[in-house]
Design a protein around this motif. Structure first.
Motif, PDB file in Angstrom:
ATOM      1  N   ARG A 735      -7.591  -9.012   3.330  1.00 48.71           N
ATOM      2  CA  ARG A 735      -6.453  -8.215   3.693  1.00 48.71           C
ATOM      3  C   ARG A 735      -5.529  -8.070   2.840  1.00 48.71           C
ATOM      4  N   ALA A 738      -6.644  -5.527   0.190  1.00 48.31           N
ATOM      5  CA  ALA A 738      -6.424  -3.909   0.856  1.00 48.31           C
ATOM      6  C   ALA A 738      -4.982  -3.813   0.920  1.00 48.31           C
ATOM      7  N   ASP A 739      -4.289  -4.727   1.248  1.00 49.29           N
ATOM      8  CA  ASP A 739      -2.937  -4.144   1.148  1.00 49.29           C
ATOM      9  C   ASP A 739      -2.237  -3.744  -0.192  1.00 49.29           C
ATOM     10  N   GLY A 742      -3.796  -0.367  -1.357  1.00 56.77           N
ATOM     11  CA  GLY A 742      -3.496   0.543  -0.594  1.00 56.77           C
ATOM     12  C   GLY A 742      -2.258   1.046  -1.229  1.00 56.77           C
ATOM     13  N   GLU A 743      -1.322   0.473  -2.359  1.00 60.47           N
ATOM     14  CA  GLU A 743      -0.483   1.266  -2.936  1.00 60.47           C
ATOM     15  C   GLU A 743      -0.822   2.470  -3.740  1.00 60.47           C
ATOM     16  N   ARG A 745      -3.395   4.492  -3.191  1.00 64.66           N
ATOM     17  CA  ARG A 745      -4.237   5.588  -2.527  1.00 64.66           C
ATOM     18  C   ARG A 745      -4.075   6.764  -3.214  1.00 64.66           C
ATOM     19  N   GLU A 763      -9.973   5.149  -2.115  1.00 66.68           N
ATOM     20  CA  GLU A 763     -10.288   5.161  -0.516  1.00 66.68           C
ATOM     21  C   GLU A 763     -11.784   4.643  -0.435  1.00 66.68           C
ATOM     22  N   LEU A 766     -10.882   1.031   0.152  1.00 67.52           N
ATOM     23  CA  LEU A 766     -10.009   0.729   1.130  1.00 67.52           C
ATOM     24  C   LEU A 766     -10.995   0.876   2.369  1.00 67.52           C
ATOM     25  N   ALA A 770     -11.277  -2.192   4.969  1.00 68.24           N
ATOM     26  CA  ALA A 770     -10.952  -1.774   6.454  1.00 68.24           C
ATOM     27  C   ALA A 770     -12.172  -2.283   7.466  1.00 68.24           C
ATOM     28  N   ALA A 778      -9.705   3.412  10.516  1.00 64.58           N
ATOM     29  CA  ALA A 778      -9.026   3.450   9.170  1.00 64.58           C
ATOM     30  C   ALA A 778     -10.306   3.539   8.222  1.00 64.58           C
ATOM     31  N   ASP A 782     -11.154   6.562   5.813  1.00 64.65           N
ATOM     32  CA  ASP A 782     -11.220   6.657   4.286  1.00 64.65           C
ATOM     33  C   ASP A 782     -12.448   6.892   3.706  1.00 64.65           C
TER      34      ASP A 782
END
Length: 912
Positions: A735, A738-739, A742-743, A745, A763, A766, A770, A778, A782
């Motif tokens: 997690r 991934a967080d 994700g910034e 993307r 992606e 990600l 996910a 999600a 992606d």
């Protein structure tokens, strides 16, 4: 037996076999070793004559015992006067490449003899090592002669020799004394008459069959020595006996010449003894007639027939005489060659240093600095270290600033020669003096000598020195360079809070002083500060400015860095087509920069392009070439870059053993490699299913939230760390990765800062993370996006990867789509050599085949459906009820994961 060569038939035949192999296309390196006077040079002379008669191109070089020869003296026979020919040499690697190119005769067999290699200067020897490593396809035999005695060898030869002997095609011939029969023949040839057996035996026992000693005794017999008199106890006595029979003027001339080295100018020696050169010619003729001297290659010069003659003469000189003659030698050189003193600067430094025992050290210090500066300009770094060391040794009475700047000069040379400990020690000593005398300019000079290397203690010193220097009153040009160096050290130390401010200040000052070198220094510092993904836009601007700076100054190396940075920027945007365009521009820069490291950068860039496009075999081939090239010059960058490339290739093609083994200690100890020395192995380990080993390395790094990630490897760390966490089922870590990922993307995972490897769109990863977290919606979104992106840009292997991950994700709820994705990706994975992904895709298709295996009755029904039969037609044909026929059709639709009778018909056609 060959003419002039006695007792060496076996060794000569051995060398001729090596020559035959070299002519046949197998390059050879033969080291001929033995004690002084054992006949190494004479054997090589005979070999050279035979080679010439066979049409072999021959080159001969001879090292000088005394350190008066110019740097790279060994290579003058190869280059002639060509050191300055052609395009400018941007670095020592390019110079060594020129040596190799000049030695290449375009297919003509070559014999290259290097005599007395143990006295060669270290830069020449390093050039030899580089060239030998490039001889894999040349038709060449390199023969070097060396003395046995370690005391006679220069430090450079003791260092380089083991590496040379490890090269393929390298071996050693050791010469020993002649047999009694051969010794008797040698004595008779020199004496001009047969020597009684008893006397020959006595001489053989006294000389151990050394040919030079034998010839000296033979000459003594020829000159009338009574055979019944006791033999001289040492060779020195033999030579002194020969010299004693010469006229007083000839004896004086020879003794004076002995301080000059193997080779000397007659005019210089004449001034030592205070006589006109013309009056010395008769003494020269007399010494040459007795075999003590021979003509040298340079006009007006002579050389000793053997180094042992010179050594015996020099040993007998009293100290006062040596000091007087060394002083006169220096004065004579300055008077005779006023327009060519640079060429004699090393010799002048030696003569003045020998004379400095009388008290005046300034001339020795001045000429040693001048000679060191020349050696540094000529890229002879080790020679520069030695010469600057001579200046330091004679700087006790110099002003503090002069001594410190001499130390800094030696530190510069030491760093470029790879002696980092010596460079740091000299800089530290100079800094101490600058602090004591409160000299701001000197503090600035001290801070700018060393470059950050990834060692905490080293880089901390640089950072401290730069900060201290910036606290003083220094001009803007120096301030800009100090800020740039401070930035570099801070990045390597992980002190990233200040780097944007300091690099920005360096850029502003560089613009105000309008100095090209300062601008490039500031650009490199700013680029290093902006390698993090949040600075993508500025990174692209810096790359363009670096290209422009290189084009404006005509510096291909500067422009090369700009193109490398541009490719980094394009990779982060997934612009593979733009990378192809930049590669063509990079090739031009590399051609005009020259040298192995420029070619290494090109090979890495080409390998990354091949890997990103999915040509895994070509990427591996280019990567290995790059690794071998870096290895051939001992550059540390080769190991890490090759491992990184193999790991990303292995992600698709299968991880190799090398990617799953710890890196060398020298690599894992660097700050910038501390994270990836563990994470970079854990990633391939878990991909190979070795979860326990991978977990151990991963856990050794502590919580991912505490990792110190270099800015140029942020996305790589997030992706590989997340992949390991996914394999281990570490939900909390997944997690976190991934967080953070994700910034970013919309961008792609690629190393910056001139490094090379590509790991696909953000992606893709990600989507994987996910899926591991159970967020299937999600993940599906992606992964579909990633597959489309990869197909659009031509990242073929990553497109297969995205489709495989998507098929695995949806096969429970949409088995038909999963099958279609797997069936479409499987032949592509096979053609790209993606063995691990072929196995995963086959798991999907095989599982579907097992789940859709129809019973014999269902096959009958399916065959009828394929012909267009209705349920009523099927019931009538198979003599079953229409309701049973309907049930069979429904079961078939369910097993095949299809929606209608037409799809059943299509499945029947595909399955045959």
């Amino acid at each position: 037996m060959t003419s002039g060569l006695i007792g060496r038939d076996r060794e000569l035949a051995d060398l001729l076999r090596s020559l035959d192999e070299a002519v046949g296309g197998i390059p050879q390196l033969v080291t001929c070793s033995g004690e002084p006077g054992i006949g190494k040079t004479r054997l090589m002379t005979e070999l050279t004559g035979l080679a010439r008669r066979r049409g072999v191109r021959t080159l001969w070089s001879r090292a000088m015992e005394l350190p008066d020869a110019p740097p790279f003296r060994l290579w003058q026979p190869v280059l002639g006067d060509g050191f300055g020919e052609g395009e400018p040499i941007s670095g020592r690697a390019a110079l060594f490449e020129r040596f190799a190119a000049r030695l290449d005769s375009g297919g003509t067999p070559t014999l290259f003899v290097i005599d007395d290699v143990q006295w060669a200067d270290e830069p020449s020897l390093l050039g030899l090592l580089h060239v030998v490593r490039q001889l894999r396809t040349q038709r060449i035999l390199v023969c070097v002669t060396e003395r046995d005695a370690v005391a006679d060898a220069a430090p450079g030869w003791r260092m380089v020799k083991p590496d040379l002997l490890r090269e393929a095609g390298s071996r050693t011939i050791h010469l020993t004394g002649l047999t009694p029969a051969a010794a008797a023949a040698c004595l008779a040839a020199e004496a001009g008459r047969p020597v009684p057996d008893e006397l020959a035996a006595r001489i053989h026992a006294a000389t151990a069959g050394n040919p030079f000693y034998l010839r000296e005794f033979g000459r003594a017999l020829r000159d009338g020595t009574d055979p019944e008199l006791p033999l001289p106890a040492t060779l020195r006595q033999v030579i002194q006996g020969r010299v004693a029979r010469l006229s007083p003027r000839a004896q004086e001339f020879l003794r004076a010449a002995s301080i000059m080295g193997d080779q000397f100018a007659i005019a210089v020696v004449a001034r030592l003894i205070g006589r006109p050169a013309a009056e010395c010619l008769s003494a020269v003729d007399e010494a040459a007639a007795t075999g003590l001297l021979t003509t040298a290659t340079e006009p007006g010069a002579m050389r000793f027939a053997h180094a042992l003659v010179k050594e015996a003469l020099r040993e007998g000189l009293p100290l006062q005489q040596r000091v007087v003659w060394h002083t006169r030698a220096a004065n004579a050189i300055e008077a005779l060659y006023p327009d060519a003193l640079d060429a004699f600067s090393a010799g002048l430094a030696r003569h003045y240093a020998e004379a400095a025992i009388a008290g005046d050290r300034e001339p020795a210090r001045r000429w040693a600095r001048r000679a060191g500066d020349l050696a540094l300009r000529e890229l002879a770094f080790e020679e520069a270290v030695r010469l600057y060391g001579l200046a330091v040794a004679n700087a006790d009475d110099a002003a503090p600033g002069e001594r410190s700047r001499t130390l800094l000069a030696r530190a510069t040379a030491s760093q470029r020669a790879g002696d980092l400990a010596g460079a740091r020690a000299d800089c530290s000593a100079a800094v101490a003096v600058a602090r004591r005398v409160n000299d701001a300019a000197l503090r600035a000079e001290c801070a700018l000598v060393l470059e950050p290397i990834g060692d905490r203690a080293w880089d901390r010193d640089i950072h401290t020195w730069c900060a201290e220097a910036l606290g003083g009153d220094v001009p803007d040009l120096l301030r800009a360079r100090l800020l740039a160096r401070l930035t570099e050290a801070a990045v390597y130390l992980g002190q990233l809070d200040e780097v944007l401010e300091t690099s920005g200040a360096a850029m502003a000052l560089a613009e105000s002083v309008a100095d090209d070198e300062t601008e490039v220094a500031a650009l490199r510092a700013r680029q290093l500060a902006c390698t993090g993904p949040e600075h993508r836009d500025e990174y692209a601007v810096l790359a363009a400015e670096m290209v422009a700076a290189g084009a404006r100054t005509g510096n291909a190396a500067t422009e090369m860095w700009g193109h490398l940075w541009t490719m980094d920027s394009l990779w982060t945007r997934g612009a593979i087509g733009g990378v192809a365009t930049e590669l063509s521009r990079l090739r031009w820069c590399v051609r005009h920069t020259g040298g192995p490291m420029a070619n290494w950068h090109l090979l890495i860039a080409e390998a990354t392009f091949a890997q990103g496009r999915g040509d895994l075999a070509e990427a591996a081939r280019l990567g290995e070439q790059a690794y071998r090239l870096a290895e051939s010059i001992g550059h540390p960058a080769g190991e890490g870059a090759y491992r990184a490339l193999l790991t990303v290739i292995g992600h698709h093609g299968g991880q190799l053993d090398i990617t799953c083994t710890p890196p060398p200690t020298r690599m894992s100890g660097e700050v910038r490699n501390a994270l990836f020395a563990a994470l970079g192995i854990a990633f391939p380990l878990v991909e190979r299913g070795r979860l326990h080993e991978g977990e151990s390395l991963y856990r050794s790094l502590g919580s991912p939230r505490q990792w110190e990630i270099p800015p140029y490897l942020v996305l790589n760390a997030l992706v590989t760390g997340g992949a390991v966490a996914t394999a281990l089922g570490a939900v909390g870590d997944i997690r976190y990765f991934a967080d953070r990922l994700g910034e970013h993307r919309g961008f792609h995972v690629a190393g910056t800062g001139g490094s090379g490897h590509y790991l696909g769109p953000v992606e893709l990863w990600l989507g994987k993370f996910a899926a591991a977290l159970g967020d299937t919606d999600a993940a599906e979104s992606d992964l579909r996006t990633a597959g489309r992106i990869c197909r659009d840009i031509g990242a073929r292997c990553f497109a297969v990867e995205a489709d495989c991950e998507l098929a695995e994700l949806v096969r429970a709820d949409a088995p038909g789509e999963a099958l279609a994705l797997a069936e479409a990706a499987l032949p592509l994975a096979k053609s790209y050599g993606m063995a691990p992904w072929v196995r995963r895709l086959r798991t999907i298709t095989d599982a579907h085949a097992r789940s859709t295996r129809l019973s014999p009755r269902e096959l009958e029904v399916a065959e009828l459906v394929a012909t267009g039969a209705t349920n009523r037609d099927i019931a009538r044909t198979l003599t079953i009820s229409e309701r049973t026929a309907q049930n069979h059709v429904q079961h078939i639709l369910t097993k095949l994961g299809v929606d209608n009778r037409g799809q059943i018909a299509a499945w029947m056609r595909r399955s045959g």
